[in-house]
Design a protein around this motif. Structure first.
Motif, mmCIF file in Angstrom:
data_model
loop_
_atom_site.group_PDB
_atom_site.id
_atom_site.type_symbol
_atom_site.label_atom_id
_atom_site.label_comp_id
_atom_site.label_asym_id
_atom_site.label_seq_id
_atom_site.Cartn_x
_atom_site.Cartn_y
_atom_site.Cartn_z
ATOM 1 N N GLY A 7 0.792 -1.265 -0.034
ATOM 2 C CA GLY A 7 0.098 -0.025 0.025
ATOM 3 C C GLY A 7 0.977 1.402 0.138
ATOM 4 O O GLY A 7 0.353 2.163 -0.617
ATOM 5 N N ASN A 8 2.067 1.137 0.832
ATOM 6 C CA ASN A 8 3.029 2.452 0.748
ATOM 7 C C ASN A 8 3.580 2.724 -0.535
ATOM 8 O O ASN A 8 3.802 3.690 -0.954
ATOM 9 C CB ASN A 8 3.775 2.263 1.943
ATOM 10 N N TRP A 9 3.835 1.607 -1.279
ATOM 11 C CA TRP A 9 4.524 1.718 -2.517
ATOM 12 C C TRP A 9 3.295 2.325 -3.526
ATOM 13 O O TRP A 9 3.970 3.356 -4.325
ATOM 14 C CB TRP A 9 4.751 0.122 -3.244
ATOM 15 N N MET A 10 2.249 1.964 -3.364
ATOM 16 C CA MET A 10 1.328 2.650 -4.109
ATOM 17 C C MET A 10 1.182 4.104 -3.874
ATOM 18 O O MET A 10 0.852 4.952 -4.904
ATOM 19 C CB MET A 10 -0.126 1.888 -4.267
ATOM 20 N N LYS A 11 1.076 4.299 -2.548
ATOM 21 C CA LYS A 11 0.927 5.659 -2.251
ATOM 22 C C LYS A 11 2.193 6.666 -2.759
ATOM 23 O O LYS A 11 1.935 7.802 -3.294
ATOM 24 C CB LYS A 11 0.988 6.077 -0.759
ATOM 25 N N ASN A 12 3.316 6.036 -2.730
ATOM 26 C CA ASN A 12 4.566 6.567 -3.181
ATOM 27 C C ASN A 12 4.380 7.074 -4.794
ATOM 28 O O ASN A 12 4.597 8.048 -5.300
ATOM 29 C CB ASN A 12 5.677 5.773 -3.201
ATOM 30 N N LEU A 13 3.800 5.970 -5.514
ATOM 31 C CA LEU A 13 3.512 6.029 -6.958
ATOM 32 C C LEU A 13 2.690 7.189 -7.303
ATOM 33 O O LEU A 13 2.810 7.806 -8.049
ATOM 34 C CB LEU A 13 2.909 4.947 -7.530
ATOM 35 N N ARG A 14 1.550 7.122 -6.712
ATOM 36 C CA ARG A 14 0.478 8.026 -6.706
ATOM 37 C C ARG A 14 1.026 9.542 -6.784
ATOM 38 O O ARG A 14 0.892 10.473 -7.187
ATOM 39 C CB ARG A 14 -0.730 7.985 -5.829
ATOM 40 N N ARG A 15 2.025 9.770 -5.379
ATOM 41 C CA ARG A 15 2.526 10.955 -5.239
ATOM 42 C C ARG A 15 3.459 11.557 -6.412
ATOM 43 O O ARG A 15 3.510 12.464 -6.727
ATOM 44 C CB ARG A 15 3.412 10.851 -3.722
ATOM 45 N N ILE A 16 4.176 10.640 -7.045
ATOM 46 C CA ILE A 16 4.987 10.855 -8.183
ATOM 47 C C ILE A 16 4.047 11.466 -9.318
ATOM 48 O O ILE A 16 4.518 12.468 -10.011
ATOM 49 C CB ILE A 16 5.800 9.693 -8.662
ATOM 50 N N VAL A 17 2.867 10.785 -9.525
ATOM 51 C CA VAL A 17 2.073 11.253 -10.562
ATOM 52 C C VAL A 17 1.193 12.549 -10.113
ATOM 53 O O VAL A 17 1.444 13.259 -10.955
ATOM 54 C CB VAL A 17 1.008 10.226 -10.917
ATOM 55 N N GLU A 18 0.839 12.754 -9.034
ATOM 56 C CA GLU A 18 0.394 13.628 -8.730
ATOM 57 C C GLU A 18 0.964 15.027 -8.621
ATOM 58 O O GLU A 18 0.648 15.928 -9.076
ATOM 59 C CB GLU A 18 -0.528 13.585 -7.034
ATOM 60 N N GLU A 19 2.369 15.065 -8.047
ATOM 61 C CA GLU A 19 3.264 15.964 -8.197
ATOM 62 C C GLU A 19 4.186 16.247 -9.484
ATOM 63 O O GLU A 19 4.981 17.231 -9.686
ATOM 64 C CB GLU A 19 4.209 15.964 -6.927
ATOM 65 N N MET A 20 3.906 15.198 -10.353
ATOM 66 C CA MET A 20 4.839 15.088 -11.543
ATOM 67 C C MET A 20 6.405 15.516 -11.267
ATOM 68 O O MET A 20 6.910 15.973 -12.130
ATOM 69 C CB MET A 20 4.249 15.919 -12.584
#
Length: 119
Positions: A7-20
């Motif tokens: 779940g934390n890995w997915m949160k990190n990936l989402r952060r990468i996308v959200e913040e570009m």
């Protein structure tokens, strides 16, 4: 803990996308926290082995989406990064479903006194 790490890995990936913005993220499915856990177990019980082994390919594919997301972010391709993240999220959900089914089968066997896990 393995589910939490995933779940934390997915949160990190989402952060990468959200913040570009590219942040460090493990893209090797065997080296992430969940991958370490997954590959440390040997499950051969017939009630569980099919569901358990199916996790590996889905998990590997999900990390592949992570690589593609990072590449899209590096190129500044927001829509592509978001689309790839969506694919990773679907794969992530499939992993969680398979983990839950595996846990239920292990618990069922444990209640019957059948040992399933071998480390």
């Amino acid at each position: 803990k393995a589910k939490e790490a995933h779940g934390n890995w997915m949160k990190n990936l989402r952060r990468i996308v959200e913040e570009m913005h590219v942040y460090p993220i493990q893209t090797d499915s065997k080296r992430c926290a969940f991958g370490h856990f997954y590959h440390s177990l040997s499950i051969a019980h017939p009630d569980i082995v099919q569901e358990w082994t199916a996790i590996d390919s889905v998990h590997h594919e999900m990390h592949g989406m992570g690589i593609e997301v990072v590449e899209a972010v590096r190129k500044g391709e927001r829509e592509q990064a978001q689309a790839l993240y969506g694919k990773a999220e679907k794969l992530s959900q499939e992993i969680f479903i398979r983990i839950e089914k595996t846990i239920q089968a292990i618990e069922k066997n444990s209640r019957q006194g059948i040992e399933v896990l071998k480390v």
